[in-house]
Design an enzyme around this catalytic site. Structure first.
Site, PDB file in Angstrom:
ATOM      1  N   TYR A 178       0.841  -1.200   0.000  1.00 19.89           N
ATOM      2  CA  TYR A 178       0.000   0.000   0.000  1.00 19.89           C
ATOM      3  C   TYR A 178       0.878   1.254   0.000  1.00 19.89           C
ATOM      4  O   TYR A 178       2.101   1.172  -0.132  1.00 19.89           O
ATOM      5  CB  TYR A 178      -0.988  -0.056   1.157  1.00 19.89           C
ATOM      6  CG  TYR A 178      -1.908  -1.246   1.038  1.00 19.89           C
ATOM      7  CD1 TYR A 178      -2.719  -1.396  -0.087  1.00 19.89           C
ATOM      8  CD2 TYR A 178      -1.925  -2.249   2.004  1.00 19.89           C
ATOM      9  CE1 TYR A 178      -3.535  -2.509  -0.233  1.00 19.89           C
ATOM     10  CE2 TYR A 178      -2.736  -3.366   1.861  1.00 19.89           C
ATOM     11  CZ  TYR A 178      -3.535  -3.493   0.738  1.00 19.89           C
ATOM     12  OH  TYR A 178      -4.327  -4.601   0.582  1.00 19.89           O
ATOM     13  N   GLY A 322      -4.004 -14.479  12.818  1.00 21.24           N
ATOM     14  CA  GLY A 322      -4.884 -13.972  11.776  1.00 21.24           C
ATOM     15  C   GLY A 322      -5.921 -15.003  11.387  1.00 21.24           C
ATOM     16  O   GLY A 322      -6.990 -15.105  11.978  1.00 21.24           O
TER      17      GLY A 322
END
Length: 376
Positions: A178, A322
């Protein structure tokens, strides 16, 4: 609890003054499940609440800091004060279960689909197209210096909103390709101004974001507030981020008085590709580099209690779960109660409602081959 797992349940006092009950965090994961107006949905509230009982800290999926930074359909926003009520509901739902609530904030940069950003104007550090197989995104437009400075302020404003919404902290998403990552990478940053060129100049944007966020915290937070930073340690591209680059990054981040550094890896034990000669995992190399100057969170394919114990024994301060915390929301509680043998490590195809997973995320889990271990 089996005494051998005691190390996972030691409290940790962060630099900000916030103490976490244990060394286990919920890793940030995208849910694709916000409301159509990019506010936090009831499904997301329920999903996070279900997973906040037991972990020391919950790091949410990423919230975009400005409209040009939307990288996901169904991603929630933090770029306007109208989002504060929904963010407050999310923070409250997490904290009511006993965990600290951390809002991850980001800008997607060149990874934003054109249909999600104003006028289809996809931006990045430089006009470098996406790699084959990453979608049909157009070549992004290089940001002007004025726009860069505006985005830096946007990170600060999102931090202010997180404070007003009652979060215990923010995590800066400098990983996974990103915008913050794009500025640091020599592959996506071909600039020749103060924000690009040398390694030091490629660090300018990430460090400016850190400084802005810390300034906002000092101005607006009336109680301790966490600031963490997540990064990806290497890139496959040439030129690209190497472990040598990452060690330079952590050297400067370690001096910024952050609460933690969060290493984004798919596999905790993955070794460096290039830039250092070392057979240990990247996370171990990073931990050795920063020493005791800042806590390090490791993540990646930790499924069982023994996996977590082996990881924490490397010296990392915390581990993040996660996919595993989606598969078994009671992971932490099972270890605490001595029932670690009952931990689920594969997801059942009909368990979406039982696991309180939003429908869009569940669809991705079931249909994306190889992402989750699925029980036949």
């Amino acid at each position: 609890m089996d005494p051998k797992y005691t190390a996972l349940f030691q409290p940790i006092l962060l630099r900000s003054g916030i103490q976490l009950d244990n060394r286990i965090a919920m890793a940030p994961m995208t849910t694709w499940s916000s409301n159509d107006d990019y506010t936090v949905s009831d499904e997301e509230i329920a999903y996070y609440s279900r997973r906040s009982n037991g972990v020391g800290m919950v790091i949410t999926g990423c919230a975009y800091v400005t409209a040009s930074g939307k990288a996901f359909h169904g991603g929630f926003g933090s770029d306007h004060d109208d989002f504060i009520p929904g963010l407050r509901r999310l923070a409250s739902a997490i904290k009511e279960q006993g965990a600290k609530a951390v809002l991850q904030i980001f800008h997607g940069g060149r990874k934003c689909p054109p249909e999600l950003v104003p006028n289809g104007d996809v931006v990045s550090a430089s006009a470098v197209s996406g790699e084959p197989g990453t979608g049909s995104n157009p070549v992004p437009r290089a940001l002007t210096e004025t726009e860069i400075q505006s985005i830096i302020r946007d990170f600060g404003e999102s931090t202010r909103r997180a404070i007003e919404a009652g979060f215990d902290g923010v995590e800066l998403h400098g990983a996974n390709g990103y915008l913050i990552h794009q500025f640091f990478s020599p592959y996506t940053n071909r600039r020749e101004d103060q924000y690009g060129g040398s390694l030091e100049k490629r660090l300018s944007f990430p460090l400016a974001v850190v400084d802005e966020v810390k300034k906002v915290v000092a101005e607006h937070a009336n109680q301790p507030f966490i600031v963490g930073y997540r990064f990806s340690p290497e890139e496959p591209e040439t030129p690209g981020i190497t472990m040598a680059d990452t060690l330079a990054l952590v050297d400067v981040l370690a001096k910024k008085e952050l609460d933690y550094l969060h290493v984004s890896t798919l596999e905790f034990w993955s070794a460096p590709r290039r830039g250092v000669e070392d057979t240990r995992s990247r996370i171990e190399v990073i931990k050795e580099r920063v020493g005791e100057s800042v806590p390090v969170i490791g993540v990646g394919s930790i499924s069982t209690a023994d996996d977590a114990l082996k990881a924490i024994q490397t010296g990392v301060s915390m581990i993040a779960l996660g996919r595993e915390i989606i598969i078994d929301p009671d992971w932490v509680e099972k270890v605490k109660r001595g029932k670690e043998s009952k931990i689920e490590t594969k997801i059942k195809k009909d368990a979406g409602s039982h696991l309180v997973v939003p429908a869009p995320l569940w669809k991705m889990i079931i249909n994306r081959t190889g992402w989750f271990p699925i029980e036949d």
